[in-house]
Write a protein that holds these residues in place. Structure first.
Motif, short mmCIF file in Angstrom:
data_model
loop_
_atom_site.label_atom_id
_atom_site.label_comp_id
_atom_site.label_asym_id
_atom_site.label_seq_id
_atom_site.Cartn_x
_atom_site.Cartn_y
_atom_site.Cartn_z
N TYR A 8 41.12 25.94 32.46
CA TYR A 8 41.42 24.55 32.10
C TYR A 8 40.59 23.58 32.94
O TYR A 8 40.06 22.59 32.43
CB TYR A 8 42.91 24.29 32.31
CG TYR A 8 43.37 22.90 31.94
CD1 TYR A 8 43.50 22.51 30.62
CD2 TYR A 8 43.70 21.99 32.94
CE1 TYR A 8 43.92 21.22 30.29
CE2 TYR A 8 44.14 20.71 32.63
CZ TYR A 8 44.25 20.33 31.30
OH TYR A 8 44.67 19.06 30.98
N ASP A 15 43.08 33.69 34.31
CA ASP A 15 43.32 32.50 35.13
C ASP A 15 43.27 31.25 34.25
O ASP A 15 42.29 30.50 34.29
CB ASP A 15 42.27 32.43 36.25
CG ASP A 15 42.47 31.23 37.17
OD1 ASP A 15 43.54 30.57 37.09
OD2 ASP A 15 41.55 30.93 37.96
N ASN A 62 47.51 26.98 28.63
CA ASN A 62 48.37 26.42 29.67
C ASN A 62 49.60 25.72 29.10
O ASN A 62 50.28 24.97 29.80
CB ASN A 62 47.56 25.44 30.52
CG ASN A 62 46.63 26.14 31.49
OD1 ASN A 62 47.04 26.53 32.58
ND2 ASN A 62 45.38 26.31 31.10
N GLU A 86 44.67 28.37 34.38
CA GLU A 86 44.52 27.09 35.08
C GLU A 86 43.06 26.87 35.49
O GLU A 86 42.53 25.76 35.39
CB GLU A 86 45.42 27.05 36.30
CG GLU A 86 46.90 26.95 35.96
CD GLU A 86 47.76 26.76 37.21
OE1 GLU A 86 47.18 26.57 38.30
OE2 GLU A 86 48.99 26.80 37.08
N LYS A 108 49.86 23.32 27.13
CA LYS A 108 49.72 21.87 26.98
C LYS A 108 49.44 21.60 25.49
O LYS A 108 48.31 21.28 25.10
CB LYS A 108 48.59 21.34 27.87
CG LYS A 108 48.81 21.59 29.36
CD LYS A 108 47.62 21.10 30.17
CE LYS A 108 47.78 21.41 31.65
NZ LYS A 108 48.84 20.62 32.30
#
Length: 234
Positions: free
Chosen positions: A31, A26, A58, A28, A60
């Protein structure tokens, strides 16, 4: 985190544990926990590193690179150099990743870090359409070794994938098979890639049974409407 008050250190630690626990399944969620840890203790190197990996998971990449750079400034360690270079790739700057692959910091990495840097450099070559150069980049004593190390499966997989991208299917199959041999924990999909090259198709039997049921057909292949009528019984 020894510099933090005990209660604060415990709160930060709990969030870092959740980042580590969730980052694969997971990203997200991981994060989100990393952001909480950052808000509580942004001056702790371990927090900045965890935040970097959560952002990286993610995709980013700009944010991840900033966090990794901050962690490196705090610790002076070069351990994050390969993942920092991979962030440059993610940002569409493969040339920068290649520059980092040739930097003095690479010589300070341990063997695992050097292999990781080689994987990043080969990926950067592929990003630039330099397939042959990617193949050559991966050719190394670590690739040729028969000994299985934590990085062996990924290195062999990357080499096989580069060969396949270059149209060298026979060699690619050989190296996917070698990757399968080394992949003891299933960290790659080498077995699926090998099966695909061999023309093997996997059929989901459960899915077929479900489709048969929807079509009104039982598992023996007979229609549910094929039962004898009352007038046909003895």
């Amino acid at each position: 985190m020894q510099s933090l008050p005990k209660t604060l250190a415990e709160d930060v630690a709990k969030n870092l544990v959740m980042v580590a626990r969730l980052i694969d399944e997971d990203p997200e969620g991981a994060y989100g926990y990393s952001k909480v840890a950052l808000r509580l203790a942004s001056r702790v190197a371990a927090v900045r590193e965890a935040a970097g990996f959560a952002a990286y998971a993610n995709q980013k990449y700009g944010e991840a690179l900033a966090e990794f750079r901050a962690a490196r400034r705090m610790t002076g360690s070069v351990d994050l150099w390969p993942v920092m270079a991979d962030c440059e790739r993610g940002l569409g700057r493969p040339e920068k990743a290649l520059d980092m692959a040739g930097a003095p910091e690479v010589h300070k990495l341990d063997k695992a870090g050097q292999v990781e840097m080689r994987l990043v450099a080969a990926g950067a070559r592929r990003d630039m359409g330099q397939m042959d150069a990617a193949i050559v980049t991966l050719q190394s004593p670590e690739l040729a070794s028969n000994s299985v190390q934590p990085w062996t499966a990924r290195l062999r997989y990357a080499y096989a994938d580069a060969l396949l991208a270059a149209g060298r299917e026979r060699e690619a199959r050989e190296w996917f098979a070698k990757a399968v041999e080394a992949d003891r924990d299933g960290s790659t999909d080498a077995s699926d890639r090998l099966a695909e090259l061999d023309g093997v198709e996997f059929v989901d039997a459960l899915s077929e049974d479900t489709e048969d049921a929807e079509d009104g057909t039982d598992t023996a292949g007979e229609s549910a409407d094929a039962a004898p009528e009352d007038g046909d019984k003895d």
